[in-house]
Design an enzyme around this catalytic site. Structure first.
Site, PDB file in Angstrom:
ATOM      1  N   VAL A 107       0.806  -1.133  -0.219  1.00 45.62           N
ATOM      2  CA  VAL A 107      -0.003  -0.180  -0.043  1.00 45.62           C
ATOM      3  C   VAL A 107       1.046   1.503   0.016  1.00 45.62           C
ATOM      4  CG1 VAL A 107      -1.814   1.089   1.284  1.00 45.62           C
ATOM      5  CG2 VAL A 107      -1.777  -1.055   1.309  1.00 45.62           C
ATOM      6  N   CYS A 108       0.674   2.158  -0.889  1.00 44.81           N
ATOM      7  CA  CYS A 108       1.318   3.317  -0.931  1.00 44.81           C
ATOM      8  C   CYS A 108       2.880   3.255  -1.173  1.00 44.81           C
ATOM      9  CB  CYS A 108       1.103   4.285   0.290  1.00 44.81           C
ATOM     10  SG  CYS A 108       1.015   6.117   0.279  1.00 44.81           S
ATOM     11  N   THR A 109       3.650   3.927  -0.088  1.00 43.74           N
ATOM     12  CA  THR A 109       5.009   3.594  -0.109  1.00 43.74           C
ATOM     13  C   THR A 109       5.735   2.423   0.308  1.00 43.74           C
ATOM     14  OG1 THR A 109       4.854   4.920   2.252  1.00 43.74           O
ATOM     15  CG2 THR A 109       5.315   6.162   0.030  1.00 43.74           C
TER      16      THR A 109
END
Length: 320
Positions: A107-109
């Site tokens: 998720v995301c970074t």
């Protein structure tokens, strides 16, 4: 047997990244997913972690001590992702758990952690648009695309910022349990069932705007959960206990379309989500979503999206 789902957290992880994943899978259990998901939050040393905005989150166990089989491994993002991606011990255990997992996701970074672990080399991936350039520069072997909500490349998936984790987790529920359960989860979370795509692309709302009329609401719910059933005007009117003419008047007044138009739209959107997020053959997609044939579904896609189901799949799905 439950599907063992491991979420990897660390100091300064984003709480929303974690919650979107864990709440989606736990809600699936509540609405009838079988087998259900057994979700475990692991951190290095089983340490309690601080998540933005300063909330403390207790882990279920230590990342380095987890030896049980993992079905789905999810690495979350957050302000601490840079430090996590530079931690050789954390990376080694992520690689170890990923080796035999059926699915690996970020998720995301969290994508930077997967990339640092070598799990994204040669694959298409995404992350929050703000950090996509950094990911591409740091890991030139990764094909970074900043636009999609999430990207599936083989058994590895990456998603964009924070709430896109809902979209990714819902796609996993759909893949595992079908669109009916996925819609139930999305309704319970009061969210949208998204398919991967750029921010300018279409998105699938899992339910029509809640109509105030009880008859229309009951019919809308029936349509959403029985796409492959007889949803002709006569069958729907009979189920609602009203005449076809009266049902049509109600639908026009509360939804701005006829029952037939609503059924076609709902079937098309459900099929688009399946086409974009799974490898289910088009003939099976058509059958599951209530289309008489793949040609009928093809016509519906052309009318709604200006492209065929095959073109839609190629636009949204990558495989290794």
């Amino acid at each position: 047997m439950e599907r063992a789902t491991v979420v990897v957290g660390y100091e300064d992880a984003e709480l929303l990244d974690i919650a979107c994943v864990t709440s989606t899978f736990s809600t699936a259990r509540d609405v009838g997913a079988d087998p259900a998901y057994a979700v475990t939050l692991l951190t290095p040393g089983a340490r309690t972690i601080t998540c933005r905005p300063g909330l403390r989150l207790e882990a279920n166990g230590a990342l380095e001590h987890h030896t049980a089989t993992v079905d789905t491994l999810v690495v979350v993002g957050g302000l601490g992702s840079e430090r996590a991606a530079a931690d050789p011990v954390l990376l080694a255990h992520v690689r170890r758990l990923a080796r035999d997992a059926r699915r690996v996701a970020s998720v995301c970074t969290g994508a930077s952690v997967l990339a640092a672990a070598g799990l994204l080399d040669g694959r298409h991936a995404t992350t929050h648009w703000r950090f996509a350039g950094d990911l591409a520069r740091a890991h030139p072997a990764v094909h970074v695309d900043p636009d999609p909500i999430f990207v599936r490349d083989g058994r590895v998936a990456t998603s964009a910022g924070v709430t896109s984790a809902l979209d990714l987790a819902l796609s996993f529920v759909d893949e595992d349990h079908g669109p009916v359960i996925a819609r139930r989860v999305a309704r319970a979370l009061v969210t949208y069932l998204q398919r991967p795509g750029t921010q300018a692309q279409m998105s699938l709302h899992v339910a029509a705007p809640a109509p105030t009329d009880d008859v229309v609401r009951r019919v809308v719910d029936h349509v959403a959960e029985h796409l492959d059933a007889d949803l002709g005007a006569a069958a729907l009117a009979d189920r609602a206990g009203v005449s076809e003419r009266h049902l049509t008047r109600l639908f026009r007044a509360h939804l701005g379309r006829t029952p037939a138009e609503h059924v076609r739209r709902t079937r098309t959107e459900a099929a688009a989500a399946l086409v974009a997020t799974t490898d289910v053959p088009l003939a099976r997609v058509a059958s599951r979503c209530g289309f008489r044939s793949t040609e009928t579904m093809r016509t519906a896609f052309l009318d709604a999206y200006g492209r065929t189901p095959s073109e839609h799949r190629r636009a949204f799905v990558t495989t290794s």
